[in-house]
Design a protein around this motif. Structure first.
Motif, PDB file in Angstrom:
ATOM      1  N   PHE A 169      42.729  21.384  17.392  1.00  0.00           N
ATOM      2  CA  PHE A 169      41.867  21.762  16.265  1.00  0.00           C
ATOM      3  C   PHE A 169      40.544  20.994  16.289  1.00  0.00           C
ATOM      4  CE2 PHE A 169      45.924  23.050  14.131  1.00  0.00           C
ATOM      5  CZ  PHE A 169      45.572  24.361  13.848  1.00  0.00           C
ATOM      6  N   GLY A 170      40.408  20.069  17.230  1.00  0.00           N
ATOM      7  CA  GLY A 170      39.187  19.280  17.312  1.00  0.00           C
ATOM      8  C   GLY A 170      38.125  19.984  18.145  1.00  0.00           C
TER       9      GLY A 170
ATOM     10  N   GLY B 141      34.198  11.796  13.923  1.00  0.00           N
ATOM     11  CA  GLY B 141      33.756  13.177  13.819  1.00  0.00           C
ATOM     12  C   GLY B 141      34.813  14.217  13.514  1.00  0.00           C
ATOM     13  N   VAL B 142      36.077  13.826  13.465  1.00  0.00           N
ATOM     14  CA  VAL B 142      37.070  14.839  13.103  1.00  0.00           C
ATOM     15  C   VAL B 142      37.934  14.361  11.939  1.00  0.00           C
ATOM     16  CG1 VAL B 142      37.240  16.025  15.321  1.00  0.00           C
ATOM     17  CG2 VAL B 142      38.649  14.023  14.907  1.00  0.00           C
ATOM     18  N   LEU B 145      43.539  16.218  11.738  1.00  0.00           N
ATOM     19  CA  LEU B 145      43.785  17.565  12.262  1.00  0.00           C
ATOM     20  C   LEU B 145      45.237  17.985  12.091  1.00  0.00           C
ATOM     21  CD1 LEU B 145      41.652  17.224  15.509  1.00  0.00           C
ATOM     22  CD2 LEU B 145      41.021  18.420  13.406  1.00  0.00           C
ATOM     23  N   ALA B 146      46.137  17.008  11.957  1.00  0.00           N
ATOM     24  CA  ALA B 146      47.547  17.367  11.741  1.00  0.00           C
ATOM     25  C   ALA B 146      47.732  17.996  10.362  1.00  0.00           C
ATOM     26  CB  ALA B 146      48.428  16.129  11.881  1.00  0.00           C
ATOM     27  N   PHE B 148      45.895  20.331   9.125  1.00  0.00           N
ATOM     28  CA  PHE B 148      45.377  21.703   9.055  1.00  0.00           C
ATOM     29  C   PHE B 148      46.414  22.623   8.412  1.00  0.00           C
ATOM     30  CE2 PHE B 148      44.540  25.996  10.487  1.00  0.00           C
ATOM     31  CZ  PHE B 148      43.176  26.106  10.336  1.00  0.00           C
ATOM     32  N   SER B 337      33.859  22.001   9.844  1.00  0.00           N
ATOM     33  CA  SER B 337      34.409  21.148  10.903  1.00  0.00           C
ATOM     34  C   SER B 337      35.062  19.894  10.347  1.00  0.00           C
ATOM     35  CB  SER B 337      33.306  20.748  11.886  1.00  0.00           C
ATOM     36  OG  SER B 337      32.817  21.883  12.562  1.00  0.00           O
ATOM     37  N   LYS B 338      34.505  19.344   9.257  1.00  0.00           N
ATOM     38  CA  LYS B 338      35.054  18.102   8.726  1.00  0.00           C
ATOM     39  C   LYS B 338      36.002  18.334   7.544  1.00  0.00           C
ATOM     40  CE  LYS B 338      31.850  16.113  11.392  1.00  0.00           C
ATOM     41  NZ  LYS B 338      31.790  16.759  12.712  1.00  0.00           N
ATOM     42  N   ALA B 341      38.599  22.086  10.405  1.00  0.00           N
ATOM     43  CA  ALA B 341      38.753  21.793  11.828  1.00  0.00           C
ATOM     44  C   ALA B 341      37.507  22.226  12.590  1.00  0.00           C
ATOM     45  CB  ALA B 341      39.968  22.525  12.399  1.00  0.00           C
ATOM     46  N   PRO B 342      37.025  21.363  13.509  1.00  0.00           N
ATOM     47  CA  PRO B 342      35.898  21.755  14.358  1.00  0.00           C
ATOM     48  C   PRO B 342      36.205  22.996  15.185  1.00  0.00           C
ATOM     49  CG  PRO B 342      36.302  19.390  14.537  1.00  0.00           C
ATOM     50  CD  PRO B 342      37.441  19.964  13.753  1.00  0.00           C
ATOM     51  N   ALA B 343      37.468  23.168  15.584  1.00  0.00           N
ATOM     52  CA  ALA B 343      37.823  24.280  16.477  1.00  0.00           C
ATOM     53  C   ALA B 343      37.603  25.640  15.829  1.00  0.00           C
ATOM     54  CB  ALA B 343      39.276  24.158  16.932  1.00  0.00           C
TER      55      ALA B 343
END
Lengths: 502, 502
Positions: A169-170, B141-142, B145-146, B148, B337-338, B341-343
């Protein structure tokens, strides 16, 4: 008088409480056609609203006291027409109203202006055309969107989300997700004869972005002009012009791009559509391919190969990509816009080895790389064979629609010549006449039919014509659309001077 | 000896057949901690593999003959640590292995090179750093993410796909899907004090693309330089330089950008991060904001406001966007993204009225507009309040992680000064020393900890330091990571000359 659904007594007359269906009025032997028409009417007037589920075939058959096969066949016809869509176990749903103003509630909003075919097309010409209201949309460039595999997409996305590492997801590799690049490399090897390593594929958001990245890299090399086909895509030409690139027009004949004239032009690069030339549908033939390769070799010229609808062909063998002949000089671009949906914004780009690193840099600064989830969903669809199955379904539907459009043209516009119908999602008709095709397109739009005038795609003088997409419209709309275009042509012919008929 | 799962007799000893758990070994009163540790060990050694579902709390509690609350609390701690994640009715899943080489099977492939902190960072520096293997990733920068919301995303996408008009799968408005533009306008009004019409929002693929479109438009205006903060984002500076824009450095002090020096520089535009300066975390204060507005007004200067992590704050009131003060001179950019998720690659851009049309043209030719499905999914998440709830959860988790990192820095690196910890997803530490922070980063990476040297983000001479992201790592990793950085600092201090300690 329509009965209210609330009255319990309605249930005693099978079906009437649901759709006011009276099958006793059906013509002898025409039960399926009658039921299909009644359902179509119910969709048109909102009794079966967009997004609603139609009753299971078994249930409706019981209510109407007809065999289940009658209902199944009626539903099948409406699915074929793009008004219903099956969503697996969830049932069958209304997905498009026939011949009615665009519903699109989600996108409804006041629009500032509409297409004016009388003026030269500006940057926003395609946006304006898209926003112009019309009952029948025959603009080219999209597949049957009602066939989008919603259920398959969602199931694949669930599998992807279940397995995804949080780190995915990064921020990722600007070239795209490695599994998808592998799947695309396999896809291109299988379907387009292209041999390429997954590491050399750059995932992009479509051919438009590919073009943007390629022009950036070529302009950094000092290239200031890119030759284009004539006729050729207005969109591509506008795009190149917006980057201040000159776009010398190279005529296209029955064998494809006139490579001899490309050579004369002195252009250092050329953008073309070898598998199914836009908009003529001509295939670049073997001789021209060899000439093109020779031109690129001798002049260190670059070829921008836009493989925009290579997957769609009906009456001819597959045409391999030019990239496979000359990987050192070809920038190759393709996408899922014509196999699944433009709205996904996913495509791929293969640069010559000399420009691969520059291409990755260009993609990185353009957007840091494509979104990850759709790439992994597409990987699932490609690797499971689901995309290939979908494509086979699309081909059958598109071929029937193409046949329906040709039949309607023969019936209503016998004077028109048809071009490029052996493949793709559109065909082109031309007229041996001296009216302006922009006038025809204007009249057609007034009649509720959206088309593209052929002259949009020409820089050089040309015959009038229309570019007509058939893939996204059900056969009934195609027939009605062509009949309305006939009206438009008659009006325009009546208004202006005519050349003697040939 | 571990028993085989196949032996039915195992069922007689509760739990042992599943995870070889023997609660009789638990310390008095430490049942929850013991169970948590045993589960963590099972994840680490693969008995509970990535992606597997852990047993429902009720089931495990019965097997172990403990109260359900013990299991619930152990799971909660592992969720907090990012090793487990709840997915609604689907259950609770293993989503990350603790302190182990990156699993990422999907993305595993040979990489050509790794970060070399000793050389000046090139275009691919962030890609190389991302690809460098490390047990603990403290790059900034992230978000977490877990966390999400996979289940919520999938449910929203199902609703979107159920309701979507087929035409929405076609080409759309290059500005983005109207419902999402409305949702973003509402979001910005509520969260950032920005008053903007939905029609004036352009959906982009993130702040990187926003920067690319803005520079295109400004360069068309003849602008050849854009001042940047110093320190300021290396990525932004590289991006601008790749477009051949000069990037005069403007120092940042405790009140933010030195607007007096911006004025002296004569630059016609400036890119900055007013809400949480990157990397120092300083807020542009009221006086400086007024100076900046005055500068832009008097010089017809442009402000590029990168609102990259404005939603994350812990110990201070919200800071409104500069855009709200001076909409006529500010290009404003933000993204998910923040917050998610950036993805996803989704962001938004608001241009001054003078440049809105040019911005739409730039976006059109860049990629014809963002993909539609993710926009509509995000619309659902924003309008349902789900994104806001997610953000509250994230804030709580991030705050705990920030506190854990600060605690570890106090313990292991008491000589370091901490900057910018009141908000955001990272903090910066500086050292009153004369070693090179690139050497520290090199050593840290050798110890398995990924960081960014502060000097990457400076153009002017500077103190050594590190930029440390805390949001994406569980507290245990943060503590271990800082301890390993201490080792790296000691090695570097031992190797080179030192200034006298202050």
């Amino acid at each position: 008088m329509p009965r209210s659904k609330a009255e319990p007594s309605d249930r005693s007359k099978p079906g009437t409480d649901f759709l006011q269906l009276d099958l006793s009025q059906a013509p002898d032997g025409g039960l399926i056609g009658y039921l299909t028409e009644r359902l179509r009417a119910a969709i048109a007037d909102g009794r079966l609203p967009m997004g609603s589920r139609v009753p299971p075939g078994r249930v409706l058959a019981e209510e109407l006291r007809v065999s289940r096969g009658v209902v199944t066949e009626a539903y099948r016809r409406l699915i074929e027409d793009g008004q219903l869509a099956g969503r697996g176990r969830a049932g069958t749903f209304v997905v498009a109203a026939p011949i009615a103003p665009p519903t699109g509630v989600r996108h409804a909003e006041p629009r500032p202006a509409h297409t004016d075919f009388a003026v030269a097309p500006g940057h926003d010409v395609f946006d304006l055309l898209r926003a112009s209201p019309a009952r029948i949309d025959l603009t080219p460039g999209v597949p049957d969107l009602a066939a989008f595999p919603r259920g398959g997409w969602l199931r694949a996305e669930r599998r992807v989300l279940d397995a995804l590492d949080p780190a995915d997801f990064g921020y990722g590799d600007p070239r795209g997700a490695p599994p998808f690049r592998r799947a695309v490399a396999d896809w291109l090897a299988r379907n387009r004869g292209i041999r390429v390593d997954a590491d050399d594929v750059v995932i992009v958001t479509g051919v438009a972005q590919a073009l943007d990245l390629i022009t950036r890299v070529l302009m950094d090399d000092g290239i200031g002009e890119i030759a284009v086909e004539d006729p050729g895509s207005l969109g591509v030409r506008q795009h190149l012009a917006s980057r201040r690139l000159r776009t010398p027009p190279i005529p296209v004949d029955a064998a494809g791009l006139r490579v001899d004239l490309l050579r004369e032009s002195g252009a250092p690069a050329v953008a073309l559509t070898p598998a199914h030339q836009f908009p003529t549908g001509v295939v670049l033939d073997g001789g021209r391919r060899r000439e093109l390769v020779k031109w690129a070799d001798e002049n260190r010229g670059f070829i921008l190969e836009d493989d925009y609808d290579a997957e769609h062909r009906y009456d001819r063998p597959p045409v391999p990509a030019v990239q496979a002949l000359l990987p050192d000089r070809v920038f190759y671009a393709g996408s899922v816009s014509k196999t699944l949906a433009p709205a996904l914004r996913v495509g791929w780009l293969i640069a010559p080895p000399s420009h691969r690193e520059a291409m990755v840099v260009a993609k990185r600064y353009a957007d840091l790389g494509n979104a990850v989830l759709p790439q992994l969903v597409l990987t699932e669809l490609m690797e499971s064979g689901e995309l290939e199955r979908h494509l086979r379904t699309l081909r059958r539907r598109h071929r029937r629609r193409r046949d329906a459009m040709i039949e309607a043209i023969h019936a209503h516009l016998p004077q028109a010549r048809i071009h490029g119908a052996a493949a793709g999602l559109h065909l082109t008709i031309t007229f041996d006449a001296d009216f302006r095709d922009t006038d025809v397109a204007t009249r057609a739009l007034e009649h509720g039919v959206k088309t593209q005038p052929l002259s949009w795609h020409y820089q050089l003088p040309n015959e009038p014509g229309l570019v007509l997409g058939y893939a996204a419209s059900p056969p009934a709309d195609l027939a009605r659309g062509i009949a309305l275009i006939r009206e438009a042509v008659l009006t325009v012919e009546g208004a202006g001077p005519r050349r003697g008929s040939s």
